[in-house]
Design a protein around this motif. Structure first.
Motif: not given
Lengths: 213, 213
Positions: A15-16, A19-20, A44, A46, A54, B203
Motif C-alpha cells: 500500500q506504500r 506513494q513511492y 514521503l 518515512v 521496503d 495498490s
C-alpha cells in the motif's frame, strides 16, 4: 521480478508502493536522476531505514552511499505494481459522485480506463456521460464478462453497498474501490479499498481536540 | 479520558478509531447492545487481539468474556476523537470536485460544517453553492480568523496544491484534507490526510497482476 515471490510482501508495504511511484514521478519530472533514501524518505514522510527495508523486498536497487537511479527504480516499481498495463474499470451508482468519478481525467492518465457505468434508477439509465452510456445494473454480469472488467468502483448509497458488492463478487471481480461510507464484507480473495473523507477528518479531530483541551 | 495522555497513542491506532466508531454506529442502528472483540474484529477485518490492544490505550471498556457495551464504547470513542463537538471546514478550489465536496451531506451529518469556499478563478468567485458564496482566495486569511476555521479541504490542481497549502499553514490551520494528487509538505504540528483514489487503485493492481501472471 525474477526469483521474488509476491505473496511474501506485507500488505502495508504494497500500500506504500504507489506513494513511492508518485514521489519518483515527481522527481523524474524535475529532471532529478538520483535520489538518496534520505531524500525519498523526506518526500514521503518515512525514515530512510523504512525506504531501504521496503525496497529490499523487490531486489537490489541501489548501492550503499550512491542513491537510487530514479528512472530505473520508477520503471521497476511500476512493473511490480502492474502499472505498465492498462486496466478496465466500471462505476456503479451514477449520482453526483459517480458522475464526478467518471469525469475525473486522473484515472485514464494512470492507465485506469472507465469502460462502463451502471445505475438502477430509470431516470439515469441511457444518459450519456463523456463517452459512456449509463446501463441498467441488470446488464452488470454480461458487461463485466464482455468488457473483461478488472475493477469495479462503487458509488451507491450506504444501504445498497453490500448488496451491490455481493453482486460484483459473483461476477468474479477481484478488486473493488468503495466510496460508500460502510465497510463491505467480501471473500478473502477480493481486495477492497475505501475512499471515505469523513473517516480521514475524524482521525484529525483527535489531534485538533488536544490543541483545544 | 482522565489520566490518559493522548500523545502516547500510536498514530496508526488513532487512524483506526474512526472505523471503530463507524462499525459501532452500525451495530447500534441494528439495536445490538453488546459486542465481543471477535465480532468487532470480524466487522473491521482485524484480529480480536488487535481490538483489545487498541482499546486498552483509552481505558477499560469491557470485562473478560462479557463483550463491550456498544453505546458506552461508542460514546467514549466519539469523545476521545472529538466527534461530540462541531467542527468548521472550508474548501479551496471550487471545480467539479470542490462542488461535489461542498454538496456532500455526509460531512454535515458527522459534525463537519462547511462554512466557506474559495477559488482563484474570476469566473467562479461570487457564485452560490448551497448556502455558500464562493469567495476570492485573497480573503482566506481574514475568513479563517473570523469564522474560526478548524479544517481546510484542498481541491485545487496538483501544481497549485503546495502553494495553497503554504498559505493555509500560515493561517495557523492545523488540519488539512488534501484531494490534490501530490504529497504536500507541512510543519510537524500540522496534520494532513490525503484522498487519492488513484493510489488506492494502484495498490490493488499489484494483486490483480499476480492473478494474471
Amino acid at each position: 521480478m525474477p526469483g521474488k515471490n509476491n505473496s511474501n510482501i506485507p500488505e502495508v508495504v504494497v500500500q506504500r508502493l504507489p506513494q513511492y511511484v508518485r514521489a519518483l514521478t515527481q522527481l523524474h519530472n524535475r529532471n532529478i536522476e538520483v535520489v538518496s533514501s534520505k531524500e525519498l524518505g523526506d518526500a514521503l514522510g518515512v525514515t530512510p531505514v523504512q525506504i531501504r527495508k521496503d525496497l529490499s523486498y523487490f531486489g537490489r536497487f541501489g548501492k550503499q552511499g550512491r542513491g537510487y537511479n530514479v528512472v530505473f527504480l520508477l520503471q521497476e516499481l511500476r512493473h511490480v505494481l502492474g502499472l505498465d498495463k492498462q486496466w478496465t474499470a466500471a462505476v456503479i451508482g451514477i449520482g453526483r459522485l459517480g458522475s464526478a468519478i467518471l469525469s475525473y481525467p486522473g484515472f485514464g492518465q494512470e492507465g485506469f480506463n472507465m469502460v462502463a457505468a451502471f445505475d438502477s434508477a430509470p431516470l439515469g439509465i441511457g444518459s450519456r456521460i463523456g463517452e459512456l452510456i449509463v446501463q441498467n445494473i441488470d446488464e452488470l454480469e454480461r458487461t463485466v464478462k464482455s468488457k473483461a472488467i478488472d475493477i469495479v468502483i462503487i458509488a451507491v448509497p450506504a444501504e445498497q453497498a453490500q448488496s451491490v458488492t455481493d453482486r460484483v463478487v459473483k461476477c468474479r471481480v477481484k478488486a473493488i474501490l468503495n466510496y460508500a461510507p460502510i465497510k463491505v464484507q467480501v471473500p478473502s480473495d477480493v481486495r477492497v479499498r475505501e475512499i471515505d473523507p469523513v473517516l480521514a477528518l475524524q482521525s484529525m479531530t483527535f489531534h485538533l481536540k488536544s490543541l483545544h483541551d
